[in-house]
Design a protein around this motif. Sequence first.
Motif, PDB file in Angstrom:
ATOM      1  N   TYR A 173      22.673  31.022  38.029  1.00  0.00           N
ATOM      2  CA  TYR A 173      22.240  31.575  36.746  1.00  0.00           C
ATOM      3  C   TYR A 173      23.433  32.014  35.913  1.00  0.00           C
ATOM      4  N   THR A 174      24.460  32.537  36.572  1.00  0.00           N
ATOM      5  CA  THR A 174      25.680  32.905  35.851  1.00  0.00           C
ATOM      6  C   THR A 174      26.339  31.658  35.263  1.00  0.00           C
ATOM      7  N   GLN A 175      26.407  30.588  36.046  1.00  0.00           N
ATOM      8  CA  GLN A 175      26.982  29.328  35.556  1.00  0.00           C
ATOM      9  C   GLN A 175      26.141  28.750  34.425  1.00  0.00           C
ATOM     10  N   PHE A 176      24.826  28.867  34.548  1.00  0.00           N
ATOM     11  CA  PHE A 176      23.929  28.363  33.503  1.00  0.00           C
ATOM     12  C   PHE A 176      24.157  29.120  32.203  1.00  0.00           C
ATOM     13  N   ALA A 177      24.326  30.441  32.299  1.00  0.00           N
ATOM     14  CA  ALA A 177      24.562  31.260  31.109  1.00  0.00           C
ATOM     15  C   ALA A 177      25.890  30.907  30.457  1.00  0.00           C
ATOM     16  N   ALA A 178      26.923  30.701  31.266  1.00  0.00           N
ATOM     17  CA  ALA A 178      28.241  30.370  30.725  1.00  0.00           C
ATOM     18  C   ALA A 178      28.218  29.031  29.991  1.00  0.00           C
ATOM     19  N   LEU A 231      17.266  31.658  31.836  1.00  0.00           N
ATOM     20  CA  LEU A 231      17.799  32.961  31.451  1.00  0.00           C
ATOM     21  C   LEU A 231      16.671  33.949  31.151  1.00  0.00           C
ATOM     22  N   GLN A 232      15.588  33.450  30.587  1.00  0.00           N
ATOM     23  CA  GLN A 232      14.426  34.306  30.370  1.00  0.00           C
ATOM     24  C   GLN A 232      13.815  34.731  31.713  1.00  0.00           C
ATOM     25  N   ARG A 233      13.806  33.782  32.649  1.00  0.00           N
ATOM     26  CA  ARG A 233      13.247  34.088  33.965  1.00  0.00           C
ATOM     27  C   ARG A 233      14.101  35.101  34.717  1.00  0.00           C
ATOM     28  N   LEU A 234      15.416  35.036  34.544  1.00  0.00           N
ATOM     29  CA  LEU A 234      16.289  35.994  35.213  1.00  0.00           C
ATOM     30  C   LEU A 234      15.951  37.419  34.790  1.00  0.00           C
ATOM     31  N   GLY A 259      25.588  40.765  34.088  1.00  0.00           N
ATOM     32  CA  GLY A 259      26.677  39.827  33.840  1.00  0.00           C
ATOM     33  C   GLY A 259      26.285  38.735  32.863  1.00  0.00           C
ATOM     34  N   VAL A 260      25.079  38.229  33.001  1.00  0.00           N
ATOM     35  CA  VAL A 260      24.577  37.203  32.089  1.00  0.00           C
ATOM     36  C   VAL A 260      24.423  37.763  30.678  1.00  0.00           C
TER      37      VAL A 260
END
Length: 348
Positions: free
Chosen positions: A103-108, A153-156, A193-194
């Motif tokens: 999820y962090t990689q997806f956000a970046a 990101l919404q799911r996170l 972090g995201v």
Amino acid sequence: MESPGSTARCPLREQRARWERKRVCTARELLETERRYQEQLGLVATYFLGILKAKGTLRPPERQTLFGTWESIYAASLELLPYLEEGHWGPGLEGFCSHLELYTQFAANAESSQTTLQEQLKKNKRFRRFVRLQEGRPEFGGLQLQDLLPLPLQRLQQYENLVVALAENTVPNSPDYQQLTRAARLVSETAQGVHTIGQSQKNAQHLRRVQALLSGRKAKGLTSGRWFLRQGWLLVVPPTGEPRPRMFFLFSDVLLMAKPRPPLHLLKSGTFVCRALYPMSQCQLNRVFGHSGGTCGGLLSLSFPDEKLLLMSTDHEELSRWYHSLTVAIRSQKRQTHGRVQPFDTAT
């Protein structure tokens, strides 16, 4: 005949019963929303990613940038769901936490993903037709690809709310209490972090937009390393004469005053010339009037070592927003050590 104590209330038992009811409701919501989430992930993986791979409509680099870690996130959901369906919340969520880096990689990658989507829709006719065809499928319920891409990101954020609530409503002597507590902490840290990544991306967009609006020697390289806070028109009140409208751009460390170029300027109509930069670390801010509500606006006094600015607005709410943002910037500069700029909430 009942003994006097048989009907007495037990606060501890009632509290545990409330915890258990909340835990059950939260667990049910987590399960139901995970099923829907996995379904949506699967639709995108099948009807967009899978077919794009087979047809070669997008080159692998563009496809990877567009979807990022989507397939791995889908696989993580496939792994989690059976645990939730069997009621094994602790082991399932503890195992899921090993995938949070996805999820962090997806956000970046999110900003590059949206840029790639818009570029490909604009210049790639085959891709544009393909996207339109897939979006028309009834499975997507009218949602467009650009609406679906932020889904992880919404799911996170949902994960954070639900897992924290699940942990908080689990009694400490429960066998999965420690697992849920660790999962809640790790999910919250990842979500924070995201959020920071998202703030940085939005700030970079603002800085590029502002830099494109500005010209003049003082504006060169101005936005590098700064946080954008606010922009808008204010009236500059001179010692003599009439107030003059100027565009102001407030950053984390400086206030920029700019003058609009003439509307008929051949090359740079709609842009601004930088007229002055004011360091917020040296600013003394006061409200001259406009402390209370009303429709008459107000006046701000900004004092610097070599100059004093009187800024006026006829909109009281707008002036209050400026006062708040200026206060945030000034306080932040006073807290700064070693010149390090901290993230700002750009929604102020």
